[in-house]
Design an enzyme around this catalytic site. Structure first.
Site, PDB file in Angstrom:
ATOM      1  N   SER A  50       1.094  -1.183  -0.110  1.00 40.78           N
ATOM      2  CA  SER A  50      -0.231  -0.213  -0.124  1.00 40.78           C
ATOM      3  C   SER A  50       0.653   1.803   0.244  1.00 40.78           C
ATOM      4  CB  SER A  50      -0.947  -0.186   1.418  1.00 40.78           C
ATOM      5  OG  SER A  50      -1.467   1.320   1.261  1.00 40.78           O
ATOM      6  N   TYR A 102      -3.245   0.392  10.457  1.00 41.57           N
ATOM      7  CA  TYR A 102      -3.058  -0.132   9.400  1.00 41.57           C
ATOM      8  C   TYR A 102      -1.372   0.546   8.311  1.00 41.57           C
ATOM      9  CZ  TYR A 102      -3.836  -0.112   4.176  1.00 41.57           C
ATOM     10  OH  TYR A 102      -4.305  -1.180   2.534  1.00 41.57           O
ATOM     11  N   LYS A 137       1.314  -2.237   6.701  1.00 45.08           N
ATOM     12  CA  LYS A 137       1.861  -1.651   5.617  1.00 45.08           C
ATOM     13  C   LYS A 137       3.354  -1.934   5.981  1.00 45.08           C
ATOM     14  CE  LYS A 137      -1.551  -3.745   3.387  1.00 45.08           C
ATOM     15  NZ  LYS A 137      -2.117  -4.392   2.616  1.00 45.08           N
TER      16      LYS A 137
END
Length: 276
Positions: free
Chosen positions: A141, A154, A158
């Site tokens: 990402s 997140y 990532k």
């Protein structure tokens, strides 16, 4: 890796979004598919969309090491080889760092990081031993390159997935393996990742906070005008052909990376690029 026709691809998170688009594109390239996800209905829809080639599916929670080992054993057992591995399954959890619970981090790290690590552990040794060209695509990402507010869990997961991808690529290069790696770092893509709560395990469910809802609202707005997943799938195929390690889906992020490095070297807090 120039030729995909007749080869075998494994795609996790294949029930929707980028995973579904990659599966359909790989099928169009003439590949056989093993598709995995925790969503049986979505997985069946993807298999139907992939056409009349050889397509197998398996319900797989990538945070479970034994489940991914089972996926690998079945993939090699049914097809005899795996040439492209897409560790693509991912979930989103928003909110500030100080409001995230152990359950939040367990969930995001379990899927977004351990899903990659389990995939590498279960598949890569066998892919090396088959002594053919091959490629591993890890869906990271742009959040694995830029740490943004409202994305604590997140971004942590990532960034770690990006480090895992880079380490894997360096190890493969050092040992002279025939495998290559792509760290896919998409920005805004029209997927359902902003609704990941639908697949969150019950034992890791916690009450949602105001900042979590705020983060979802921001992501909803960003994704609304995002790329089509099919466009990203096309980029992935080109990256495999070109043996490209870092795949950015939006051109503005290249400048953002340069600006971030300059800011860090100067000892400052980097400004974020425009999220596209």
């Amino acid at each position: 890796m120039r030729e995909l026709s007749g080869k075998v691809a494994v795609v996790t998170g294949a029930a929707s979004g980028i995973g579904r688009a990659m599966a359909v594109r790989f099928a169009a390239e003439g590949m056989s598919l093993m598709l995995a996800d925790v969503d049986p209905g979505g997985l069946a829809e993807t298999a139907a969309m992939a056409g009349e080639g050889r397509v197998l599916t398996q319900i797989t929670d990538v945070s479970d090491a034994s489940a991914v080992q089972h996926l690998a054993a079945r993939s090699f057992g049914e097809f005899g080889a795996v040439h492209v591995l897409c560790n693509n399954a991912g979930v989103f959890q928003g909110g500030h760092m100080w409001t995230r619970t152990p359950e939040d981090f367990a969930w995001t790290l379990g899927v977004n990081l351990w899903g990659v690590l389990h995939g590498v552990n279960a598949f890569v040794r066998r892919m090396i031993e088959q002594d053919t060209e091959g490629h591993i695509v890890n869906t990271v990402s742009v959040a694995g390159l830029f740490a943004a507010p409202y994305m604590a869990g997140y971004s942590v997961s990532k960034h770690a997935a990006f480090a895992a991808s880079l380490s894997l690529a360096q190890d493969l290069a050092l040992t002279g393996a025939k495998l290559r790696v792509t760290a896919l770092c998409p920005g805004a893509v029209r997927t359902g990742i902003n609704r990941s709560e639908r697949v969150r395990p019950a034992d890791l469910m916690v009450g949602r906070t105001r900042d979590d809802y705020d983060a979802q609202g921001i992501i909803d707005a960003v994704l609304e005008n995002g790329l089509a997943p099919e466009d990203v799938a096309g980029m992935v195929v080109r990256a495999i052909h070109e043996e490209r390690f870092l795949l950015l889906t939006h051109p503005g992020y290249a400048k953002g990376l340069r600006d971030q490095v300059d800011a860090l070297l100067a000892g400052g807090l980097p400004q974020l690029p425009d999220y596209e």
